[in-house]
Scaffold this active site. Structure first.
Site, short mmCIF file in Angstrom:
data_model
loop_
_atom_site.label_atom_id
_atom_site.label_comp_id
_atom_site.label_asym_id
_atom_site.label_seq_id
_atom_site.Cartn_x
_atom_site.Cartn_y
_atom_site.Cartn_z
CB CYS A 7 47.97 43.61 45.87
SG CYS A 7 46.71 43.48 44.56
CB CYS A 10 50.17 45.56 43.22
SG CYS A 10 48.58 46.56 43.33
CG ASP A 33 42.87 32.96 35.97
OD1 ASP A 33 42.20 33.69 36.46
OD2 ASP A 33 43.36 31.98 36.83
CG HIS A 49 45.45 48.37 44.87
ND1 HIS A 49 45.54 46.78 44.99
CD2 HIS A 49 44.29 48.47 45.81
CE1 HIS A 49 44.77 46.14 45.63
NE2 HIS A 49 44.10 47.07 46.34
CG ASN A 90 33.87 36.95 40.06
OD1 ASN A 90 32.65 36.73 39.69
ND2 ASN A 90 34.61 35.81 39.81
N GLY A 96 32.42 35.54 45.15
CA GLY A 96 33.50 34.87 45.15
C GLY A 96 34.88 35.52 44.45
CG HIS A 103 40.13 40.51 38.78
ND1 HIS A 103 40.29 40.77 40.16
CD2 HIS A 103 39.72 39.28 38.68
CE1 HIS A 103 39.64 39.65 40.84
NE2 HIS A 103 39.41 38.81 39.87
CG HIS A 105 37.41 36.76 35.64
ND1 HIS A 105 38.34 35.46 35.95
CD2 HIS A 105 37.27 37.25 36.62
CE1 HIS A 105 38.48 35.68 37.37
NE2 HIS A 105 37.88 36.77 37.73
P1 5GP Z 1 38.37 36.31 41.36
O1 5GP Z 1 37.87 34.97 41.99
O2 5GP Z 1 38.74 37.30 42.18
O3 5GP Z 1 37.44 36.93 40.19
O4 5GP Z 1 39.48 35.71 40.30
C1 5GP Z 1 40.82 35.72 40.78
C2 5GP Z 1 41.49 34.95 39.78
O5 5GP Z 1 42.95 35.40 39.47
C3 5GP Z 1 41.26 33.61 39.62
O6 5GP Z 1 40.65 32.96 38.56
C4 5GP Z 1 42.88 32.96 39.88
O7 5GP Z 1 43.18 31.89 39.24
C5 5GP Z 1 43.70 34.15 39.38
N1 5GP Z 1 45.08 34.23 39.98
C6 5GP Z 1 45.09 34.30 41.49
N2 5GP Z 1 46.59 34.60 41.55
C7 5GP Z 1 47.05 34.57 40.52
C8 5GP Z 1 48.40 34.63 39.97
O8 5GP Z 1 49.45 34.70 40.70
N3 5GP Z 1 48.82 34.74 38.50
C9 5GP Z 1 47.78 34.91 37.64
N4 5GP Z 1 48.16 34.99 36.45
N5 5GP Z 1 46.41 34.63 38.10
C10 5GP Z 1 46.28 34.52 39.61
ZN ZN Z 2 46.68 45.69 43.73
#
Ligand code: 5GP
Ligand code: ZN
Length: 117
Positions: A7, A10, A33, A49, A90, A96, A103, A105
């Site tokens: 993860c 995490c 992000d 988690h 999401n 998506g 999380h 956003h």
């Molecule tokens: P989801 O599509 O799951 O709702 O959003 C996941 C978000 O996590 C995406 O906007 C992606 O850019 C962000 N993200 C993925 N990996 C990392 C990372 O290693 N660091 C940070 N700060 N954001 C991440």
């Molecule tokens: Zn996690």
């Protein structure tokens, strides 16, 4: 829930990989992000988690409240309270969700279209 070794959030919480941290408490972490879709794009995660919000229940009501109130703090700190912003959680494949650690956003700093794609 046991933290999966893979993860990425995490790993950020445990400071194994770096992120630009906006706010941290005992229970919640807010960080920017890496692939922002707007001038302000911050993620708020519980330190524990959990795969997605659907797996949260009454026992998590305080934690859920802290996540949303952290979004309020982030919005004000980034002056989004003056212009508007969007909170997005999401959940699952059709929405998506790509990182399976719940999380929220916080997206703002530009005009946002509705409905989402
Ligand atoms: P989801 O599509 O799951 O709702 O959003 C996941 C978000 O996590 C995406 O906007 C992606 O850019 C962000 N993200 C993925 N990996 C990392 C990372 O290693 N660091 C940070 N700060 N954001 C991440
Ligand atoms: Zn996690």
């Amino acid at each position: 829930m046991t933290e999966p070794t893979s993860c990425i959030f995490c790993a950020i919480i445990n400071k194994k990989i770096t992120a630009r941290i906006e706010k941290e408490s005992a229970n919640v972490l807010a960080f920017h992000d890496t692939n922002p879709v707007a001038p302000v794009h911050i993620l708020i995660v519980p330190k524990v988690h959990v795969n997605n919000i659907y797996q949260m229940s009454n026992e998590d009501s305080s934690l859920l409240g802290e996540i949303i109130l952290t979004a309020n703090f982030v919005a004000k700190a980034n002056k989004l309270d003056q212009t508007g912003y969007r909170l997005v959680i999401n959940t699952g494949e059709d929405a998506g969700q790509t990182v399976h650690h719940v999380h929220c956003h916080v997206i703002g700093g530009r005009s946002l279209a509705w409905p989402p794609g």
